[in-house]
Design a protein around this motif. Structure first.
Motif, PDB file in Angstrom:
ATOM      1  N   PRO A  58       0.826  -1.237   0.055  1.00  0.00           N
ATOM      2  CA  PRO A  58      -0.032   0.012  -0.010  1.00  0.00           C
ATOM      3  C   PRO A  58       0.817   1.291   0.134  1.00  0.00           C
ATOM      4  CG  PRO A  58      -0.579  -1.563   1.791  1.00  0.00           C
ATOM      5  CD  PRO A  58       0.633  -1.808   0.975  1.00  0.00           C
ATOM      6  N   GLN A  59       0.415   2.546  -0.514  1.00  0.00           N
ATOM      7  CA  GLN A  59       1.189   3.640  -0.545  1.00  0.00           C
ATOM      8  C   GLN A  59       0.436   4.294   0.778  1.00  0.00           C
ATOM      9  OE1 GLN A  59       1.022   5.820  -4.512  1.00  0.00           O
ATOM     10  NE2 GLN A  59      -0.327   3.963  -4.877  1.00  0.00           N
ATOM     11  N   ARG A  60       1.159   4.832   1.753  1.00  0.00           N
ATOM     12  CA  ARG A  60       0.888   5.163   3.094  1.00  0.00           C
ATOM     13  C   ARG A  60       1.211   6.668   2.905  1.00  0.00           C
ATOM     14  NH1 ARG A  60      -0.959   1.537   5.968  1.00  0.00           N
ATOM     15  NH2 ARG A  60      -0.381  -0.883   5.366  1.00  0.00           N
ATOM     16  N   GLY A  61       0.030   7.595   3.213  1.00  0.00           N
ATOM     17  CA  GLY A  61       0.197   9.123   3.489  1.00  0.00           C
ATOM     18  C   GLY A  61       0.417   9.801   1.975  1.00  0.00           C
ATOM     19  N   ARG A  62      -0.278  10.924   2.039  1.00  0.00           N
ATOM     20  CA  ARG A  62      -0.184  11.827   0.890  1.00  0.00           C
ATOM     21  C   ARG A  62       0.760  11.845   0.208  1.00  0.00           C
ATOM     22  NH1 ARG A  62      -2.380  17.408   2.511  1.00  0.00           N
ATOM     23  NH2 ARG A  62      -4.514  16.492   2.549  1.00  0.00           N
ATOM     24  N   ALA A  63       2.053  12.279   0.891  1.00  0.00           N
ATOM     25  CA  ALA A  63       3.289  12.417   0.500  1.00  0.00           C
ATOM     26  C   ALA A  63       3.700  11.229  -0.687  1.00  0.00           C
ATOM     27  CB  ALA A  63       4.432  12.944   1.474  1.00  0.00           C
ATOM     28  N   GLU A  64       3.730   9.953  -0.038  1.00  0.00           N
ATOM     29  CA  GLU A  64       3.927   9.034  -0.831  1.00  0.00           C
ATOM     30  C   GLU A  64       2.940   8.998  -2.131  1.00  0.00           C
ATOM     31  OE1 GLU A  64       4.517   4.130  -0.710  1.00  0.00           O
ATOM     32  OE2 GLU A  64       4.232   5.136   1.095  1.00  0.00           O
ATOM     33  N   ILE A  65       1.957   9.109  -2.026  1.00  0.00           N
ATOM     34  CA  ILE A  65       0.678   8.846  -2.785  1.00  0.00           C
ATOM     35  C   ILE A  65       1.284  10.209  -4.068  1.00  0.00           C
ATOM     36  CG2 ILE A  65      -1.376   9.330  -3.685  1.00  0.00           C
ATOM     37  CD1 ILE A  65      -2.319   8.328  -1.073  1.00  0.00           C
ATOM     38  N   ALA A  66       1.541  11.264  -3.574  1.00  0.00           N
ATOM     39  CA  ALA A  66       2.046  12.393  -4.532  1.00  0.00           C
ATOM     40  C   ALA A  66       3.349  11.944  -5.293  1.00  0.00           C
ATOM     41  CB  ALA A  66       2.186  13.626  -3.682  1.00  0.00           C
ATOM     42  N   ARG A  67       4.299  11.464  -4.321  1.00  0.00           N
ATOM     43  CA  ARG A  67       5.500  11.041  -5.225  1.00  0.00           C
ATOM     44  C   ARG A  67       5.207  10.003  -6.438  1.00  0.00           C
ATOM     45  NH1 ARG A  67       7.537  10.809  -0.122  1.00  0.00           N
ATOM     46  NH2 ARG A  67       7.202   8.739   0.071  1.00  0.00           N
ATOM     47  N   ASN A  68       4.728   9.044  -6.188  1.00  0.00           N
ATOM     48  CA  ASN A  68       4.178   7.905  -7.242  1.00  0.00           C
ATOM     49  C   ASN A  68       3.234   8.573  -8.474  1.00  0.00           C
ATOM     50  OD1 ASN A  68       5.695   5.988  -6.062  1.00  0.00           O
ATOM     51  ND2 ASN A  68       3.824   5.481  -4.675  1.00  0.00           N
ATOM     52  N   ALA A  69       2.330   9.477  -7.954  1.00  0.00           N
ATOM     53  CA  ALA A  69       1.473   9.979  -8.878  1.00  0.00           C
ATOM     54  C   ALA A  69       2.211  11.034  -9.781  1.00  0.00           C
ATOM     55  CB  ALA A  69       0.316  10.779  -8.545  1.00  0.00           C
ATOM     56  N   ALA A  70       3.145  11.786  -9.125  1.00  0.00           N
ATOM     57  CA  ALA A  70       3.969  12.736 -10.000  1.00  0.00           C
ATOM     58  C   ALA A  70       4.968  12.010 -10.860  1.00  0.00           C
ATOM     59  CB  ALA A  70       4.865  13.452  -9.095  1.00  0.00           C
ATOM     60  N   ALA A  71       5.638  10.846 -10.421  1.00  0.00           N
ATOM     61  CA  ALA A  71       6.371   9.988 -11.376  1.00  0.00           C
ATOM     62  C   ALA A  71       5.480   9.489 -12.560  1.00  0.00           C
ATOM     63  CB  ALA A  71       6.929   8.850 -10.555  1.00  0.00           C
ATOM     64  N   ALA A  72       4.237   8.937 -12.387  1.00  0.00           N
ATOM     65  CA  ALA A  72       3.501   8.354 -13.290  1.00  0.00           C
ATOM     66  C   ALA A  72       3.000   9.568 -14.369  1.00  0.00           C
ATOM     67  CB  ALA A  72       2.186   7.991 -12.865  1.00  0.00           C
ATOM     68  N   ALA A  73       2.920  10.867 -13.902  1.00  0.00           N
ATOM     69  CA  ALA A  73       2.398  11.824 -14.701  1.00  0.00           C
ATOM     70  C   ALA A  73       3.634  12.173 -15.564  1.00  0.00           C
ATOM     71  CB  ALA A  73       2.042  13.078 -13.925  1.00  0.00           C
ATOM     72  N   ARG A  74       4.872  12.179 -15.142  1.00  0.00           N
ATOM     73  CA  ARG A  74       6.039  12.537 -15.985  1.00  0.00           C
ATOM     74  C   ARG A  74       6.257  11.337 -17.075  1.00  0.00           C
ATOM     75  NH1 ARG A  74       8.183  13.754 -10.864  1.00  0.00           N
ATOM     76  NH2 ARG A  74       9.271  11.504 -10.616  1.00  0.00           N
ATOM     77  N   ARG A  75       6.176  10.043 -16.677  1.00  0.00           N
ATOM     78  CA  ARG A  75       6.166   9.186 -17.715  1.00  0.00           C
ATOM     79  C   ARG A  75       5.225   9.232 -18.820  1.00  0.00           C
ATOM     80  NH1 ARG A  75       6.801   5.772 -13.284  1.00  0.00           N
ATOM     81  NH2 ARG A  75       4.634   5.181 -13.435  1.00  0.00           N
TER      82      ARG A  75
END
Length: 151
Positions: A58-75
């Motif tokens: 699981p992704q835990r916390g808004r910060a981790e969710i944001a890091r993963n979402a930003a990486a996906a958006a960049r890709r």
């Protein structure tokens, strides 16, 4: 065969609240599809949990969710891909005065710029919402992709 009359569940929500949740998803998914990661992740509580069968943990916390979402958006930007989340078959029930559970299907399309759109994923989603400061936030999100084994 005798047909019984539908008995509404006591936890059903008003039409106004249902529309509010629909509006939330429209705004929320549009932010993700447009690459506005901060707007999208701002809808999660700081200690939210995001569980999916597409990730081992699981992704835990808004910060981790944001890091993963930003990486996906960049890709996606780098690959010239436009992704759209089409949320449908919304079901909302009240768990407590300030807690809702929303269940949806998400049809996710993928279009390479200049190419034809294609259906990329079909998912079943469940969000637990809590009301804070007059608005809804996601406390827990569970997304199951149909093409992967369940959890």
């Amino acid at each position: 065969m005798t047909q019984t009359t539908h008995q509404p569940d006591a936890a059903e929500v008003s039409a106004a609240l249902f529309a509010e949740v629909q509006h939330f998803y429209g705004r929320h998914m549009r932010a993700m599809d447009e690459g506005r990661v901060a707007d999208w992740t701002g809808d999660f509580l700081p200690d939210a949990v995001f569980v999916t069968n597409a990730r081992p943990q699981p992704q835990r916390g808004r910060a981790e969710i944001a890091r993963n979402a930003a990486a996906a958006a960049r890709r996606l930007r780098k690959d010239g891909v436009v992704r759209r989340h089409c949320v449908t078959t919304l079901e909302v029930r009240r768990e407590a005065e300030s807690t809702l559970v929303a269940r949806t299907y998400a049809l996710i399309t993928r279009t390479v710029v200049g190419g034809r759109p294609e259906l990329e994923y079909v998912c079943t989603c469940e969000d637990v919402f809590v009301r804070r400061a007059g608005r809804w936030f996601i406390r827990h999100r569970r997304v199951l992709r149909d093409d992967l084994p369940g959890d």
